[in-house]
Write an enzyme that holds these catalytic residues in place. Structure first.
Site, short mmCIF file in Angstrom:
data_model
loop_
_atom_site.label_atom_id
_atom_site.label_comp_id
_atom_site.label_asym_id
_atom_site.label_seq_id
_atom_site.Cartn_x
_atom_site.Cartn_y
_atom_site.Cartn_z
N GLU A 13 0.87 -1.19 0.00
CA GLU A 13 0.00 0.00 0.00
C GLU A 13 0.90 1.23 0.00
OE1 GLU A 13 -3.52 0.94 -0.05
OE2 GLU A 13 -2.29 2.74 -0.33
N CYS A 21 -12.64 4.35 0.41
CA CYS A 21 -13.83 4.48 1.26
C CYS A 21 -13.50 5.13 2.60
CB CYS A 21 -14.45 3.11 1.47
SG CYS A 21 -15.74 3.11 2.70
N CYS A 26 -16.35 7.35 1.19
CA CYS A 26 -17.63 7.21 1.91
C CYS A 26 -17.63 7.78 3.34
CB CYS A 26 -18.02 5.74 2.01
SG CYS A 26 -17.61 4.76 0.59
N LYS A 29 -16.87 11.59 3.68
CA LYS A 29 -18.02 12.22 3.00
C LYS A 29 -19.25 12.24 3.90
CE LYS A 29 -20.94 9.91 1.30
NZ LYS A 29 -20.93 9.19 0.05
N GLY A 160 -22.44 15.24 -12.86
CA GLY A 160 -23.83 15.01 -12.46
C GLY A 160 -23.99 13.62 -11.89
N TYR A 162 -22.77 10.73 -8.52
CA TYR A 162 -22.82 10.64 -7.05
C TYR A 162 -21.98 11.76 -6.40
CZ TYR A 162 -24.51 5.72 -6.96
OH TYR A 162 -25.23 4.57 -7.07
N GLU A 166 -23.35 14.88 -4.17
CA GLU A 166 -23.13 14.84 -2.72
C GLU A 166 -22.36 16.08 -2.26
OE1 GLU A 166 -23.40 10.02 -2.07
OE2 GLU A 166 -21.42 10.93 -2.07
N ARG A 183 -23.22 18.40 -18.04
CA ARG A 183 -23.30 18.44 -19.50
C ARG A 183 -24.61 17.92 -20.07
NH1 ARG A 183 -18.99 13.69 -21.27
NH2 ARG A 183 -19.97 11.96 -20.17
N GLY A 246 -16.22 11.64 -12.88
CA GLY A 246 -15.93 10.22 -13.02
C GLY A 246 -14.56 9.87 -12.47
N ASP A 287 -13.01 -1.34 -7.50
CA ASP A 287 -13.16 -0.28 -8.50
C ASP A 287 -12.23 -0.44 -9.70
OD1 ASP A 287 -15.03 0.84 -6.87
OD2 ASP A 287 -13.80 2.52 -6.19
N ALA A 325 -27.22 4.44 -2.52
CA ALA A 325 -27.84 5.73 -2.16
C ALA A 325 -26.91 6.86 -2.52
CB ALA A 325 -28.15 5.77 -0.67
N HIS A 420 -46.35 2.57 11.96
CA HIS A 420 -46.87 3.93 11.93
C HIS A 420 -46.38 4.73 13.13
CE1 HIS A 420 -49.71 6.97 10.71
NE2 HIS A 420 -50.16 7.04 11.94
N GLU A 425 -43.52 3.25 5.96
CA GLU A 425 -44.81 2.54 5.88
C GLU A 425 -45.48 2.74 4.53
OE1 GLU A 425 -48.22 3.98 8.24
OE2 GLU A 425 -46.98 5.72 8.73
P1 NDP Z 1 -20.12 9.02 -11.98
O1 NDP Z 1 -19.65 8.08 -13.01
O2 NDP Z 1 -21.21 8.62 -11.05
O3 NDP Z 1 -20.53 10.40 -12.63
C1 NDP Z 1 -19.66 11.08 -13.48
C2 NDP Z 1 -20.38 12.31 -13.94
O4 NDP Z 1 -19.47 13.13 -14.68
C3 NDP Z 1 -21.54 12.00 -14.86
O5 NDP Z 1 -22.57 12.88 -14.57
C4 NDP Z 1 -20.95 12.23 -16.25
O6 NDP Z 1 -21.91 12.68 -17.17
C5 NDP Z 1 -20.00 13.36 -15.98
N1 NDP Z 1 -18.88 13.33 -16.93
C6 NDP Z 1 -18.16 12.27 -17.31
N2 NDP Z 1 -17.20 12.64 -18.18
C7 NDP Z 1 -17.32 13.95 -18.34
C8 NDP Z 1 -16.62 14.90 -19.13
N3 NDP Z 1 -15.61 14.52 -19.91
N4 NDP Z 1 -16.99 16.18 -19.07
C9 NDP Z 1 -18.03 16.57 -18.25
N5 NDP Z 1 -18.73 15.71 -17.49
C10 NDP Z 1 -18.38 14.42 -17.53
O7 NDP Z 1 -18.78 9.40 -11.21
P2 NDP Z 1 -18.47 9.98 -9.78
O8 NDP Z 1 -17.09 10.49 -9.93
O9 NDP Z 1 -19.53 10.87 -9.29
O10 NDP Z 1 -18.47 8.68 -8.89
C11 NDP Z 1 -17.76 7.50 -9.27
C12 NDP Z 1 -18.43 6.29 -8.71
O11 NDP Z 1 -18.16 6.18 -7.34
C13 NDP Z 1 -19.96 6.30 -8.81
O12 NDP Z 1 -20.43 5.84 -10.04
C14 NDP Z 1 -20.36 5.41 -7.68
O13 NDP Z 1 -20.43 4.09 -8.14
C15 NDP Z 1 -19.24 5.58 -6.67
N6 NDP Z 1 -19.68 6.44 -5.56
C16 NDP Z 1 -20.67 6.00 -4.75
C17 NDP Z 1 -21.14 6.76 -3.73
C18 NDP Z 1 -22.24 6.25 -2.88
O14 NDP Z 1 -22.47 5.06 -2.86
N7 NDP Z 1 -22.96 7.11 -2.17
C19 NDP Z 1 -20.58 8.08 -3.45
C20 NDP Z 1 -19.55 8.47 -4.38
C21 NDP Z 1 -19.13 7.67 -5.38
P3 NDP Z 1 -22.83 11.70 -18.04
O15 NDP Z 1 -23.88 11.20 -17.13
O16 NDP Z 1 -23.35 12.59 -19.11
O17 NDP Z 1 -21.93 10.63 -18.56
#
Ligand code: NDP
Length: 439
Positions: A13, A21, A26, A29, A160, A162, A166, A183, A246, A287, A325, A420, A425
Site C-alpha cells: 500500500e 472508502c 464514503c 463524506k 452530475g 454521485y 453529494e 453536460r 468520473g 473499483d 444511495a 406507523h 410505511e
Molecule cells: P459518476 O460516473 O457517477 O458520474 C460522473 C459524472 O461526470 C456523470 O454525470 C458524467 O456525465 C460526468 N462526466 C463524465 N465525463 C465527463 C466529461 N468529460 N466532461 C463533463 N462531465 C463528464 O462518477 P463519480 O465520480 O460521481 O463517482 C464515481 C463512482 O463512485 C460512482 O459511479 C459510484 O459508483 C461511486 N460512488 C458511490 C457513492 C455512494 O455510494 N454514495 C458516493 C460516491 C461515489 P454523463 O452522465 O453525461 O456521462
C-alpha cells in the site's frame, strides 16, 4: 480473510491503509454530510418551539475532527490486517513478470503464487473531449475537497454523478453558493427519471444553482478568484472548482502487461465471472475492475475471491439487487430497476408512486416532500425496483433490498402491516396503481 484461510499474505500500500472508502470517500463524506445538515435542523427548530441563539460554523474544526476519526479508523484497519498475520509493505508495487512485484521505494522484489489487484480508482481530470482543459490544473477533485484549508464561499462543481451531487449538497448546507455544471439534460443518468426530476426540483427550491447542458472550456485565475468559461459563453467567478466527472482505474504504470493481464478501454482490469484476469493466477476486485463502484460490492468480490482461491469453493460475485444511495439532502436511494430500465428489459410494468410531506416538516414549515416509487412486473407481480427520494431513504432501502433479493411481489409488500408513523410505511400502503406501461 485470505490469511485467516491459511495463506501467507502480503499487502503493498503506497498511501494510507483503508482505501478510498475510509481515507477519501464514503466515511469522510458522510461525516461532512452530517455537518451540512445542521443548518436545516436549526431552521426547523422554531416550529417546534425552540429559540436558537447565535450560531456559527468553523470548517477547520470539522476537518480536524474528521481527520482524527479517519486516523483512528486507519489504525484499526492496520491492526486487524496485522492481527491476521499479514505483512504490510508501505510501498508502491509494480509488476516485473507474472509472479514478481517490484516495490519501488525499497527496490525489493516479492514473488507470489497468486496475486490480487485491488488498486481502486481515482478522480479523472479529463473533461470534454477527453483532455485536461486549459487551467484544469487549477481545479480540485474530491481528494482535495476533504483537505481544503478554508471553506469556499462560492464553488462550481462539474459533473452530475454521485460525487458531484453529494458535494453540491455538502457545500450548500455549510453555507456556500453552489453552482452545479452538468453536460446532460438532468443529473444522475441511469437513475429513474421521476427521481432525477424530484432531485432537480429539490435542488432548485433549496437554492442550489443547476446549469444543465453546460461544460467548462477554460479556467483562469484572476486575483484570488477563479473564472470558468463555459461552452455557452458565460464566465462564472468562484473560489473553488471541483471536478467530479468520473473516476479512472488505478492501472497506470502498474505494468500489468508484463504479467499478461489485459485491460479494457478505460484502463480497467478485465475479469471473468470469478474475478480472474487473463492471467490465470492473477485476480482483480473492486473499483479497478469498473464493475459496480461501491465499497460493499468490492468487499463481496474479495470474499468470493477468498472462497474461490483459498477455500476450493468457486464463488462468483452476485451483482443483482445491490442497493445504493446518493447522500444528497434528502437522500436518493434505489434498489433494482428504474421504470426506463424495466421497459428496456421487456417488462410490462405496473407503477406505484407516492409523494407526501413528511411529518417532520409539518411543524418545521419547509416545503420538503418525499417521493417513493415501485416498479412492478405486471405478469408476475414481482417488485423490480424501489426508489425513494426523501429523509432516511438509504436506511429504508437496505431492507427493501432484502425483500427484492427474496423475490417479493407487490402483494408481499401489501400484506405486510405498516409501522406507523414512519415514511417507510408508505412502501406497504401504496394500494393505487399510478399507471401501467408496456415496452
Ligand atoms: P459518476 O460516473 O457517477 O458520474 C460522473 C459524472 O461526470 C456523470 O454525470 C458524467 O456525465 C460526468 N462526466 C463524465 N465525463 C465527463 C466529461 N468529460 N466532461 C463533463 N462531465 C463528464 O462518477 P463519480 O465520480 O460521481 O463517482 C464515481 C463512482 O463512485 C460512482 O459511479 C459510484 O459508483 C461511486 N460512488 C458511490 C457513492 C455512494 O455510494 N454514495 C458516493 C460516491 C461515489 P454523463 O452522465 O453525461 O456521462
Amino acid at each position: 480473510m485470505a490469511a485467516l484461510a491459511g495463506a501467507r499474505v502480503a499487502i503493498a500500500e503506497e498511501s494510507r491503509m483503508g482505501g478510498t472508502c475510509v481515507i477519501r470517500g464514503c466515511i469522510p463524506k458522510k461525516l461532512l454530510v452530517y455537518a451540512s445538515q445542521f443548518a436545516e435542523n436549526f431552521a426547523d427548530a422554531p416550529g417546534y418551539g425552540w429559540t436558537i441563539g447565535e450560531r456559527s460554523f468553523d470548517w477547520a474544526t470539522l476537518i480536524a475532527n474528521k481527520d482524527k476519526e479517519i486516523a483512528r479508523l486507519e489504525g484499526l484497519y492496520t491492526k486487524n490486517v496485522e492481527a491476521a498475520g499479514v505483512t504490510i509493505f508501505a510501498d508502491r508495487a509494480v509488476f516485473e513478470d507474472e509472479h514478481t512485484l517490484l516495490l519501488l521505494n525499497s527496490q525489493k522484489r516479492v514473488t507470489a503464487e497468486k496475486i490480487l489487484i485491488a488498486t481502486g480508482n481515482r478522480p479523472t481530470r479529463e473533461m470534454g473531449t477527453s483532455h485536461i482543459i486549459p487551467g484544469g490544473n487549477l481545479c480540485i477533485t474530491s481528494d482535495e475537497a476533504f483537505h481544503l484549508k478554508e471553506m469556499p464561499k462560492r464553488i462550481l462543481i462539474a459533473g452530475g454523478g454521485y460525487i458531484a451531487l453529494e458535494f453540491a449538497h455538502i457545500f450548500h448546507g455549510l453555507g456556500a453558493h453552489v453552482s452545479l455544471v452538468y453536460r446532460g439534460e438532468k443529473p444522475l443518468r441511469g437513475f429513474d427519471d421521476d427521481m432525477r426530476t424530484a432531485l432537480c426540483e429539490s435542488m432548485s427550491s433549496r437554492g442550489l444553482e443547476v446549469l444543465l447542458g453546460c461544460e467548462f472550456t477554460k479556467v483562469e485565475k484572476r486575483g484570488d478568484c477563479l473564472h470558468a468559461e463555459t461552452n455557452k459563453g458565460a464566465v462564472i467567478e468562484c473560489d473553488q472548482i471541483l471536478l467530479a466527472i468520473g473516476r479512472q482505474p488505478n492501472t497506470m504504470a502498474l505494468h500489468v502487461e508484463k504479467a499478461g493481464v489485459a485491460l479494457g478501454k478505460k484502463g480497467e482490469v478485465k475479469v471473468d465471472d470469478y474475478s480472474r484476469t487473463s492471467a490465470p493466477h492473477i485476480y482483480a476486485v473492486g473499483d479497478v475492475t469498473d464493475r459496480l463502484q461501491l465499497t460493499p460490492v468490492a468487499i463481496h468480490e474479495a470474499m468470493c475471491f477468498v472462497e474461490t482461491v483459498f477455500k476450493n469453493n468457486p464463488t462468483a460475485p452476485d451483482h443483482v439487487h445491490v442497493a445504493s444511495a446518493v447522500f444528497t439532502t434528502p437522500e436518493l436511494a434505489v434498489v433494482g430497476m428504474s421504470e426506463e430500465k424495466a421497459l428496456l428489459m421487456g417488462h410490462t410494468v405496473d407503477i406505484y408512486k407516492s409523494s407526501f410531506r413528511p411529518l417532520l416538516h409539518t411543524l418545521g414549515g419547509r416545503p420538503v416532500r418525499t417521493m417513493m416509487k415501485m416498479v412492478v412486473d405486471q405478469a408476475t407481480q414481482k417488485v423490480l425496483g424501489v426508489h425513494i427520494f426523501g429523509d432516511h431513504a438509504a436506511e429504508i432501502i437496505q431492507l427493501a433490498a432484502v425483500a427484492l433479493k427474496l423475490g417479493a411481489t407487490k402483494q408481499d409488500f401489501d400484506s405486510t402491516i405498516a409501522l406507523h408513523p414512519t415514511a417507510a410505511e408508505e412502501l406497504v400502503t401504496m394500494r393505487t396503481k399510478s399507471y401501467s406501461k408496456s415496452p
